[in-house]
Motif scaffolding. Structure first.
Motif, short mmCIF file in Angstrom:
data_model
loop_
_atom_site.label_atom_id
_atom_site.label_comp_id
_atom_site.label_asym_id
_atom_site.label_seq_id
_atom_site.Cartn_x
_atom_site.Cartn_y
_atom_site.Cartn_z
N GLU A 185 42.62 44.80 46.77
CA GLU A 185 41.90 44.06 45.42
C GLU A 185 42.33 42.52 45.30
O GLU A 185 41.69 41.65 44.79
N HIS A 186 43.92 42.36 45.82
CA HIS A 186 44.37 40.92 45.53
C HIS A 186 43.50 39.88 46.56
O HIS A 186 43.11 38.95 45.97
N ASP A 187 43.29 40.47 47.75
CA ASP A 187 42.76 39.55 48.85
C ASP A 187 41.31 39.37 48.48
O ASP A 187 40.31 38.49 48.62
N LEU A 188 40.76 40.39 47.92
CA LEU A 188 39.12 40.20 47.43
C LEU A 188 38.98 39.22 46.40
O LEU A 188 38.16 38.51 46.48
N ALA A 189 40.08 39.35 45.21
CA ALA A 189 39.93 38.48 44.08
C ALA A 189 40.14 37.13 44.70
O ALA A 189 39.49 35.99 44.30
N PHE A 190 41.26 36.95 45.54
CA PHE A 190 41.61 35.66 45.97
C PHE A 190 40.56 34.80 46.66
O PHE A 190 40.23 33.82 46.42
N ALA B 207 35.65 39.45 40.00
CA ALA B 207 37.09 39.10 40.55
C ALA B 207 37.84 38.67 39.31
O ALA B 207 39.16 38.69 38.95
N ASN B 208 37.25 38.24 37.84
CA ASN B 208 37.69 37.84 36.80
C ASN B 208 38.49 39.11 36.19
O ASN B 208 39.47 39.08 35.77
N ALA B 209 37.77 40.35 36.28
CA ALA B 209 38.36 41.16 36.01
C ALA B 209 39.39 41.93 36.66
O ALA B 209 40.54 42.46 35.94
N GLN C 119 43.51 42.55 35.70
CA GLN C 119 44.13 43.93 35.86
C GLN C 119 45.20 43.57 36.84
O GLN C 119 46.24 44.41 36.50
N LEU C 120 45.19 42.86 37.74
CA LEU C 120 46.18 42.80 38.99
C LEU C 120 47.58 42.30 38.25
O LEU C 120 48.60 42.86 38.63
N GLY C 121 47.20 41.27 37.64
CA GLY C 121 48.54 40.46 36.85
C GLY C 121 49.40 39.81 37.92
O GLY C 121 50.57 39.57 37.75
N MET D 237 49.79 34.71 31.78
CA MET D 237 50.97 34.83 32.66
C MET D 237 52.23 35.42 32.02
O MET D 237 52.31 35.54 30.87
N LYS D 238 52.85 36.09 32.88
CA LYS D 238 54.39 36.43 32.25
C LYS D 238 55.13 35.41 31.79
O LYS D 238 55.05 34.18 32.16
#
Length: 633
Positions: free
Chosen positions: A263-268, A282-284, A288-290, A318-319
């Motif tokens: 899911e990280h790669d898909l969003a990126f 991708a926004n959601a 969620q992934l953080g 962001m953290k």
């Protein structure tokens, strides 16, 4: 500290540098009868001649002789080189007893490691099995020296079908298609179902939606096939990949980590490629992934479209530790300013302004306050400095510089810094600075994590040259120093992979062209390694770049790195203030380069003045002008 250093003091060498140079040149040329050993006896560099002699005698030298040499020169890079040469010679000849006799643990380099574990196969089979499997489980080809090791491990069952499958998946994911074509033939018959499924997906990873019907979820290797196929499809067709993921997500036998990575790669890739159909998902997913890199990407996308609400929102997600970085606090301040929150903007900029960086300094400019250098001054006792001068390692380095071997001097220094306890770095770093070994000083400061020791990280290297040519060219001398610091770390002999040379990393063609413009005879490529020549030509080149852009040093620095033609195009497509122009430079290397050069020039000027009061990265005009095609003359 003084006791530690004094323990290594050796008597001054009596042999002359001239005698040593003659012997060294003869050794390099294998003219053994021209070497006068009596004339170089006791010279601090005597081991360099012996190194060439032993190297030429291999493999006809016993491990005992080599180990004696390694012991005598254990504090020199010569020991590392001698061990490596002996290992290469005996490994290639399969003289593994001799190989192991001079080895000190796992060697550096894949070829030597394969020889090492091959040598251990019949001596320490368990260690050989563990090390050999680690070398096998990579997604790329290994040297041919590894083949006999791999053959033995496959024959005895250490490398089994699961390991072959794992390497196949790693190779396919990495795009090593040649390996992905031959590895299936190495799979045992029991892996035929997985092989058949892979071969269906190999040419068309979009068929991943058929995978649940090809193999069961509990089939060995199923999860890695799903993961690798999604990685391939995401890079090949991100929109199709998201659709496929929606179909198989609930049925795929994946770990939580594998799902996160997919899911990280898909969003990126959805964000980077601006795939509208994937935007909402991708926004959601990003929220969620953080993951910090996705937050940064969303922030940059929002900046690109001047969506200031979005800029602030993504930074605030962001953290805390990541969010406090000056980069993001600066843009949070800019977003709040645009949204009418002046107090919130100042609060963010105040956090940024306490940091020594481009955006920290830019925030300080907005608050009209001096830059925070936070320079840590480290004092070294005079006795420790004297002891350092007498260390054999320091005497070798000094002698190598004296005889015109700066490359070997640096090799000795790098070896010393890698093996010396960090507590001992400060004394030698200060000693190097006192000797004018500026690039060695910078290397040691960074290697020793002395990030706030600015006198070491930003020494006043060749300052007289930069001041001289800055005045003659009417160019900011601190900019010249900043360029050289970024380009070469003040190493006059620095050479880039593409051929740039010297303090200011001039390409030979550029050096020759500028020489002709100035009416100065071109002395050839090697003249660029002479500090005077390099700065003379480099200062003229950056002057011309600045003149091209109406004296603007921001655009000139970008052109120095990326070339003026590219900067011309970037300006033609822009009409922004300095911060947005720099943030949106398409090349990450150039973006970071410009930020670093501007930051460095302020640091150099601040250190020279002893205060940052009145010091600025940019002139008022550079901070307030619009960055567009009008800058070009």
């Amino acid at each position: 500290m003084g006791i530690m250093l004094a323990a290594g003091i050796a008597a001054p060498a009596m042999a002359s540098d001239e005698s040593f140079q003659q012997a060294f040149e003869a050794a390099r040329a294998h003219q053994w009868d021209q070497i006068n050993h009596d004339a170089i006896q006791g010279h601090v560099l005597e081991g360099y001649v012996e190194y060439h002699e032993l190297k030429s005698r291999l493999p006809g030298v016993s491990p005992t002789v080599i180990n004696d040499y390694l012991k005598r020169y254990r504090h020199s890079v010569l020991s590392e080189w001698m061990r490596g040469v002996a290992q290469d010679t005996w490994g290639a000849r399969q003289q593994f007893d001799d190989f192991l006799a001079v080895s000190d643990g796992v060697p550096q380099g894949t070829t030597r490691q394969c020889w090492y574990y091959r040598a251990l196969l019949d001596r320490e089979p368990q260690r050989a099995a563990i090390g050999g499997r680690q070398l096998w489980l990579v997604g790329h080809s290994q040297p041919t020296a590894c083949d006999p090791l791999f053959d033995r491990l496959r024959a005895n069952g250490t490398i089994d079908g699961a390991d072959i499958w794992s390497r196949l998946m790693l190779s396919w994911r990495a795009g090593e298609d040649a390996m992905a074509r031959y590895l299936p033939d190495e799979l045992p018959d029991s892996w035929q179902p997985q092989r058949s499924a892979f071969e269906r997906l190999q040419g068309d990873p979009g068929r991943i939606t058929e995978l649940p019907g090809m193999i069961r979820q509990d089939t060995p290797g199923a999860s890695s096939l799903y993961s690798a196929a999604m990685a391939r499809l995401t890079r090949q067709d991100t929109a199709q990949a998201l659709t496929a993921w929606g179909e198989i997500k609930s049925r795929a036998p994946l770990t939580d980590e594998q799902r996160h990575d997919i899911e990280h790669d898909l969003a990126f890739y959805s964000l980077v490629r601006d795939i509208d159909a994937n935007a909402q998902w991708a926004n959601a997913a990003t929220a969620q992934l953080g993951d910090q890199d996705l937050f940064e990407l969303k922030t940059r996308k929002a900046l690109e479209h001047r969506q200031w609400h979005e800029v602030a929102a993504w930074i605030e997600r962001m953290k805390p530790d990541e969010r406090r970085d000056a980069h993001w606090q600066y843009w949070l301040g800019r977003a709040r300013e645009q949204l009418g929150d002046a107090d919130g903007a100042r609060q963010a900029w105040q956090i940024a302004a306490g940091q020594r960086s481009f955006f920290g300094f830019a925030a300080a400019d907005r608050l009209h306050q001096p830059y925070a250098l936070e320079n840590e001054r480290i004092t070294i006792a005079e006795k420790d400095m004297k002891d350092a001068a007498n260390l054999p390692s320091m005497r070798r380095i000094a002698a190598l510089y004296r005889i015109g071997e700066p490359g070997l001097a640096r090799a000795e220094w790098y070896y010393l810094m890698r093996h010396l306890p960090k507590a001992q770095h400060p004394t030698l770093t200060q000693y190097a600075l006192g000797q004018g070994w500026y690039d060695l000083t910078i290397y040691a400061a960074i290697r020793g994590d002395h990030w706030d020791a600015l006198d070491w990280r930003f020494p006043q290297g060749y300052v007289d040259l930069f001041q001289k040519w800055g005045q003659q060219r009417n160019v900011d001398p601190w900019l010249l120093m900043a360029l050289a610091r970024r380009e070469s770390s003040f190493n006059p002999q620095a050479q880039s992979p593409v051929g740039a040379r010297g303090l200011m990393q001039l390409m030979p063609g550029t050096g020759q062209h500028v020489s002709q413009q100035l009416g100065v005879p071109w002395q050839g490529v090697t003249s660029l390694e002479e500090p005077e020549t390099n700065v003379m030509l480099g200062s003229a080149y950056i002057r011309d770049m600045a003149a091209r852009y109406s004296g603007n040093r921001v655009a000139a620095a970008a052109a120095y790195n990326a070339g003026p033609d590219r900067v011309d195009r970037w300006l033609a497509d822009s009409d922004e203030p300095f911060d947005l122009f720099i943030e949106e430079i398409p090349f990450r290397e150039t973006r970071e380069y410009v930020q670093a050069v501007l930051t460095y020039r302020a640091i150099f000027e601040g250190l020279a003045r002893g205060t940052t009061q009145g010091v600025h990265m940019m002139t008022e005009h550079e901070r307030t002008t619009r960055y567009n095609g009008d800058l070009q003359r």
